[in-house]
Design a protein around this motif. Sequence first.
Motif, PDB file in Angstrom:
ATOM      1  N   GLN A 193      39.563  43.682  35.617  1.00  0.00           N
ATOM      2  CA  GLN A 193      38.698  43.502  34.456  1.00  0.00           C
ATOM      3  C   GLN A 193      39.483  43.141  33.196  1.00  0.00           C
ATOM      4  O   GLN A 193      40.665  43.458  33.069  1.00  0.00           O
ATOM      5  CB  GLN A 193      37.898  44.786  34.185  1.00  0.00           C
ATOM      6  N   MET A 194      38.779  42.508  32.266  1.00  0.00           N
ATOM      7  CA  MET A 194      39.395  42.185  30.977  1.00  0.00           C
ATOM      8  C   MET A 194      39.295  43.398  30.050  1.00  0.00           C
ATOM      9  O   MET A 194      38.481  44.279  30.272  1.00  0.00           O
ATOM     10  CB  MET A 194      38.650  41.004  30.356  1.00  0.00           C
ATOM     11  N   ASN A 195      40.115  43.412  29.035  1.00  0.00           N
ATOM     12  CA  ASN A 195      40.076  44.464  28.012  1.00  0.00           C
ATOM     13  C   ASN A 195      40.361  45.862  28.564  1.00  0.00           C
ATOM     14  O   ASN A 195      39.794  46.840  28.106  1.00  0.00           O
ATOM     15  CB  ASN A 195      38.724  44.478  27.286  1.00  0.00           C
ATOM     16  N   TYR A 245      36.013  54.390  26.995  1.00  0.00           N
ATOM     17  CA  TYR A 245      35.081  53.457  27.652  1.00  0.00           C
ATOM     18  C   TYR A 245      34.821  53.884  29.103  1.00  0.00           C
ATOM     19  O   TYR A 245      33.677  53.901  29.569  1.00  0.00           O
ATOM     20  CB  TYR A 245      35.671  52.048  27.584  1.00  0.00           C
ATOM     21  N   GLN A 278      33.843  49.680  21.671  1.00  0.00           N
ATOM     22  CA  GLN A 278      33.787  50.050  23.096  1.00  0.00           C
ATOM     23  C   GLN A 278      32.372  50.295  23.591  1.00  0.00           C
ATOM     24  O   GLN A 278      32.041  50.007  24.736  1.00  0.00           O
ATOM     25  CB  GLN A 278      34.632  51.295  23.356  1.00  0.00           C
ATOM     26  N   PHE A 315      29.729  48.809  23.048  1.00  0.00           N
ATOM     27  CA  PHE A 315      28.945  47.615  23.324  1.00  0.00           C
ATOM     28  C   PHE A 315      29.430  46.869  24.559  1.00  0.00           C
ATOM     29  O   PHE A 315      28.889  45.839  24.919  1.00  0.00           O
ATOM     30  CB  PHE A 315      28.948  46.686  22.104  1.00  0.00           C
ATOM     31  N   ARG A 316      30.500  47.389  25.168  1.00  0.00           N
ATOM     32  CA  ARG A 316      30.997  46.730  26.368  1.00  0.00           C
ATOM     33  C   ARG A 316      30.046  46.963  27.530  1.00  0.00           C
ATOM     34  O   ARG A 316      29.452  48.024  27.655  1.00  0.00           O
ATOM     35  CB  ARG A 316      32.375  47.276  26.744  1.00  0.00           C
ATOM     36  N   GLY A 317      29.941  45.959  28.384  1.00  0.00           N
ATOM     37  CA  GLY A 317      29.107  46.128  29.566  1.00  0.00           C
ATOM     38  C   GLY A 317      29.827  46.921  30.632  1.00  0.00           C
ATOM     39  O   GLY A 317      30.773  47.639  30.358  1.00  0.00           O
ATOM     40  N   GLY A 318      29.395  46.766  31.873  1.00  0.00           N
ATOM     41  CA  GLY A 318      30.061  47.461  32.970  1.00  0.00           C
ATOM     42  C   GLY A 318      29.118  48.437  33.623  1.00  0.00           C
ATOM     43  O   GLY A 318      28.399  49.152  32.938  1.00  0.00           O
TER      44      GLY A 318
END
Lengths: 244, 115
Positions: free
Chosen positions: A165-167, A177, A222, A224-227
């Motif tokens: 994954q990115m980030n 996260y 963090q 607002f990150r998906g996943g």
Amino acid sequence: MRLLVIIPAFNEAECIDQVINQFLITCPDVDFIIINDGSSDDTANICQRKGYPILNLPVNLGLTGAFITGMKYAYLNHYDAALQFDADGQHPAASISEFEKYLNQGYDIVIGSRFVTEKKPRSLRMLGSNIISWAILITTGKRLGDPTSGMRMYNKRMIREYATQMNMDPEPDTVSYLIKRGALVKEIQVSMQDRIAGSSYLTTVKSLIYMTRVTISILLVQRFRGGNQLHPEHISVDRKEQTI
Amino acid sequence: MTLALRLFLFIGAVLTLLLFLVQIRKKRLKIQYAIFWTFFSFFLVILSIFPTILVFFSKLLGVQSPANLLFVLTIFVLVLKLFQDTLKLSSLEHKLMTLAQEFALLKYDKHNRDE
């Protein structure tokens, strides 16, 4: 459990040999790999002469890039666990078996903390650490005594996240996260030593910028990150303990 | 400052925020860069809600219109950001070149060994 110890090294020629020697005496059966992050000193030569397993990055990628290189190696070679371990002798190799114990209980990340049973000293750097702890507490509900500790062990599904994954940084904001996504985190007491030689990735000047960046990242970015949500794979972990 | 400008600022700032949030979700934006844009658009949102901050500073500095002060500040911040990006670009170009060279040398090595 197959464990890989990832040792990012940037210009650590002065202490790498001593640290690896100590590591080999304490845990002779544990696989490890040194990630040389484009060092301009003798780090690569020393490791190659001694026959230590080493990946040489042709350019300097920074701690994140170096660590992720190790995670990709762990992922490709199907390791069950990976531990980030400092090349400057700050992390105690003797604690590794205890990390594994908690990973076997079903935790996703085990963090070697300086302040589980010990009290936090009062200093500017610890103020920064407290602010990051507080940011993680209000966004995830999880209390971490030593969020900036670099000694973290990850299980297989965390290795997959980091490798693909990115980030994904080996930093407190990524940990927050992952907690939000359902990763189970355990902090255990370790005693960190002073670094043997050389200077840290984080100089005192940079630590203020670091603290600000990580705190803003945890509070504003963090979340607002998906996943997708991670579900516990083993039930042996007491969920109540997780939130304490 | 006119209501139209305030509204324009507010909508612009909110759209900027939305844009970077969507890009983070799509995993196309690294967080270290997102942080600058968060700050920037937050700042704009605050100014559009409390324009008296701008009025106060434009009086203090003797700038005729608060909008002019906003333009000067925005341009200044963006110039700094552009310069920082140029520094980053230079470092990236250098790294890319080093990587391509290393790769070519490795391939040459491997080719010679295979023959």
